[in-house]
Design an enzyme around this catalytic site. Structure first.
Site, PDB file in Angstrom:
ATOM      1  N   MET A   1     -11.223  -6.214   5.489  1.00 39.26           N
ATOM      2  CA  MET A   1     -10.442  -5.256   6.288  1.00 39.26           C
ATOM      3  C   MET A   1     -10.135  -5.878   7.641  1.00 39.26           C
ATOM      4  O   MET A   1     -11.050  -6.301   8.357  1.00 39.26           O
ATOM      5  CB  MET A   1     -11.232  -3.958   6.515  1.00 39.26           C
ATOM      6  CG  MET A   1     -11.432  -3.061   5.310  1.00 39.26           C
ATOM      7  SD  MET A   1      -9.936  -2.476   4.489  1.00 39.26           S
ATOM      8  CE  MET A   1      -9.020  -1.728   5.825  1.00 39.26           C
TER       9      MET A   1
ATOM     10  N   SER B   1       0.849  -1.194   0.000  1.00 32.27           N
ATOM     11  CA  SER B   1       0.000   0.000   0.000  1.00 32.27           C
ATOM     12  C   SER B   1       0.880   1.236   0.000  1.00 32.27           C
ATOM     13  O   SER B   1       1.655   1.458   0.944  1.00 32.27           O
ATOM     14  CB  SER B   1      -0.887   0.022   1.243  1.00 32.27           C
ATOM     15  OG  SER B   1      -1.387   1.336   1.412  1.00 32.27           O
TER      16      SER B   1
ATOM     17  N   HIS C   1      -8.374   1.000  -3.902  1.00 30.57           N
ATOM     18  CA  HIS C   1      -9.287   0.748  -2.779  1.00 30.57           C
ATOM     19  C   HIS C   1      -9.963   2.050  -2.410  1.00 30.57           C
ATOM     20  O   HIS C   1      -9.326   2.944  -1.857  1.00 30.57           O
ATOM     21  CB  HIS C   1      -8.454   0.183  -1.614  1.00 30.57           C
ATOM     22  CG  HIS C   1      -9.211  -0.037  -0.356  1.00 30.57           C
ATOM     23  ND1 HIS C   1      -8.576  -0.281   0.851  1.00 30.57           N
ATOM     24  CD2 HIS C   1     -10.548  -0.080  -0.093  1.00 30.57           C
ATOM     25  CE1 HIS C   1      -9.494  -0.449   1.793  1.00 30.57           C
ATOM     26  NE2 HIS C   1     -10.687  -0.325   1.257  1.00 30.57           N
TER      27      HIS C   1
ATOM     28  N   MET D   1      -9.058   7.927   0.131  1.00 33.15           N
ATOM     29  CA  MET D   1      -9.872   8.273   1.308  1.00 33.15           C
ATOM     30  C   MET D   1     -10.442   9.674   1.149  1.00 33.15           C
ATOM     31  O   MET D   1      -9.758  10.561   0.632  1.00 33.15           O
ATOM     32  CB  MET D   1      -9.001   8.227   2.567  1.00 33.15           C
ATOM     33  CG  MET D   1      -8.292   6.900   2.765  1.00 33.15           C
ATOM     34  SD  MET D   1      -7.433   6.877   4.344  1.00 33.15           S
ATOM     35  CE  MET D   1      -6.581   5.293   4.219  1.00 33.15           C
TER      36      MET D   1
ATOM     37  N   MET E   1     -12.157   4.276  -0.233  1.00 34.84           N
ATOM     38  CA  MET E   1     -12.788   4.460   1.078  1.00 34.84           C
ATOM     39  C   MET E   1     -13.497   5.805   1.011  1.00 34.84           C
ATOM     40  O   MET E   1     -13.090   6.799   1.648  1.00 34.84           O
ATOM     41  CB  MET E   1     -11.712   4.402   2.183  1.00 34.84           C
ATOM     42  CG  MET E   1     -11.228   2.971   2.409  1.00 34.84           C
ATOM     43  SD  MET E   1      -9.634   2.888   3.229  1.00 34.84           S
ATOM     44  CE  MET E   1      -8.565   3.061   1.794  1.00 34.84           C
TER      45      MET E   1
ATOM     46  N   ASP F   1      -6.445  -6.619   4.188  1.00 34.85           N
ATOM     47  CA  ASP F   1      -5.873  -5.269   4.259  1.00 34.85           C
ATOM     48  C   ASP F   1      -5.916  -4.779   5.703  1.00 34.85           C
ATOM     49  O   ASP F   1      -6.997  -4.619   6.278  1.00 34.85           O
ATOM     50  CB  ASP F   1      -6.684  -4.343   3.342  1.00 34.85           C
ATOM     51  CG  ASP F   1      -6.072  -2.965   3.189  1.00 34.85           C
ATOM     52  OD1 ASP F   1      -4.969  -2.731   3.721  1.00 34.85           O
ATOM     53  OD2 ASP F   1      -6.712  -2.123   2.528  1.00 34.85           O
TER      54      ASP F   1
ATOM     55  N   ASP G   1      -4.764   3.560  -1.815  1.00 36.44           N
ATOM     56  CA  ASP G   1      -5.825   3.835  -0.844  1.00 36.44           C
ATOM     57  C   ASP G   1      -6.396   5.237  -1.037  1.00 36.44           C
ATOM     58  O   ASP G   1      -5.733   6.230  -0.731  1.00 36.44           O
ATOM     59  CB  ASP G   1      -5.261   3.706   0.577  1.00 36.44           C
ATOM     60  CG  ASP G   1      -5.073   2.257   0.974  1.00 36.44           C
ATOM     61  OD1 ASP G   1      -6.025   1.475   0.838  1.00 36.44           O
ATOM     62  OD2 ASP G   1      -3.956   1.899   1.420  1.00 36.44           O
TER      63      ASP G   1
ATOM     64  N   HIS H   1      -1.229  -1.304  -4.369  1.00 42.13           N
ATOM     65  CA  HIS H   1      -2.498  -0.991  -3.705  1.00 42.13           C
ATOM     66  C   HIS H   1      -2.562   0.502  -3.404  1.00 42.13           C
ATOM     67  O   HIS H   1      -1.673   1.061  -2.759  1.00 42.13           O
ATOM     68  CB  HIS H   1      -2.586  -1.809  -2.411  1.00 42.13           C
ATOM     69  CG  HIS H   1      -3.866  -1.673  -1.661  1.00 42.13           C
ATOM     70  ND1 HIS H   1      -4.999  -2.408  -1.961  1.00 42.13           N
ATOM     71  CD2 HIS H   1      -4.207  -0.912  -0.590  1.00 42.13           C
ATOM     72  CE1 HIS H   1      -5.967  -2.091  -1.110  1.00 42.13           C
ATOM     73  NE2 HIS H   1      -5.515  -1.179  -0.270  1.00 42.13           N
TER      74      HIS H   1
END
Ligand code: DX5
Ligand code: ZN
Length: 230
Positions: free
Chosen positions: A141, A12, A70, A41, A72, A176, A39, A37
């Site tokens: 998660m 990540s 990913h 957010m 979020m 993750d 992330d 990966h």
């Protein structure tokens, strides 16, 4: 890319140097990362904020393996096209992010990407039972999403249930949060094949000293593979 259940390590870049993403991505891939990966957010679905489509688009030319994004964020649907244009290979949305995860997964595939569905720690495996035929990955998660460096929550029973539900379908199980050489064997033995790791990959290394990334990736992979062999 063809489907397999071999152990894959997905560093990540949340734990990378934010001023040097291109070099960090090239370094982890040169050191054995299978996927990258990313992330995303939004400061709303999770209490932290990272980056959006223009940054993901800037990462794209550096990623030679597989760009696993990913999300979020909530809502998801208005952003799907932007992440397709940014070049995501896989787009993962949380079941908790809205009432219509089925529609979201269909839209991700319709936009030409692989579709992943993520479960927060408190959400049961059954929440994805009726979308398995329209997804390519289930992300479990093992921390509450939002931050790197948190401790692993042991959800191996949930992973085992998902593995049984998936059966022969070509669906990855991704873990993750808090993945280390100590925790990787638990989830690999339960049926996970894609292991995301932020702090456990980037800890101690840098683009000037990338061999540490390689040693960290190998340590996680070897621990997971040993659990399958044993
Ligand atoms: C957490 C992110 C993770 C995070 C993992 O919300 O989804 O991908 O970077 O970090 P570590 O491996 O440090 O727990
Ligand atoms: Zn993540």
């Amino acid at each position: 890319m063809s489907f397999d259940r071999k152990i894959k390590i997905a560093p990540s870049i949340l734990s990378a140097d934010f001023a040097n993403f291109g070099a960090e991505i090239r370094a982890i891939e040169a050191q054995g990362a299978d996927w990258v990966h990313v992330d995303v957010m939004d400061g709303h679905f999770v209490p932290n904020l990272t980056f959006g489509p223009p940054a993901v688009k800037a990462f794209r030319p550096h990623v030679k393996t597989f760009m696993d994004v990913h999300l979020m964020i909530a809502p998801v649907d208005p952003w799907i096209e932007a992440y397709a244009e940014a070049g995501a290979d896989m787009l993962t949305a949380h079941v908790e992010a809205g009432p219509h995860i089925h529609r979201t997964l269909q839209a991700i595939r319709a936009a030409g990407m692989k579709a992943g569905v993520a479960l927060n720690p408190a959400t049961p495996a059954a929440a994805v039972e009726h979308v398995l035929d329209i997804c390519d990955m289930v992300l479990v998660m093992t921390v509450n999403p939002g931050f790197g460096g948190q401790s692993f929550i042991d959800l191996t029973e949930k992973v085992r249930r998902l593995r049984a539900m998936i059966g022969d379908r070509p669906i990855h199980i991704q873990i993750d949060g808090g993945v280390t050489p100590q925790t990787a064997p638990l989830v690999a033995a339960a049926g996970a094949d894609v292991l995301v790791a932020g702090s456990a990959v980037f800890r101690g290394g840098s683009v000037e000293n990338p061999a540490v990334y390689g040693a960290n990736i190998r340590a996680i992979r070897e621990a997971a593979e040993a659990a399958l062999a044993g």
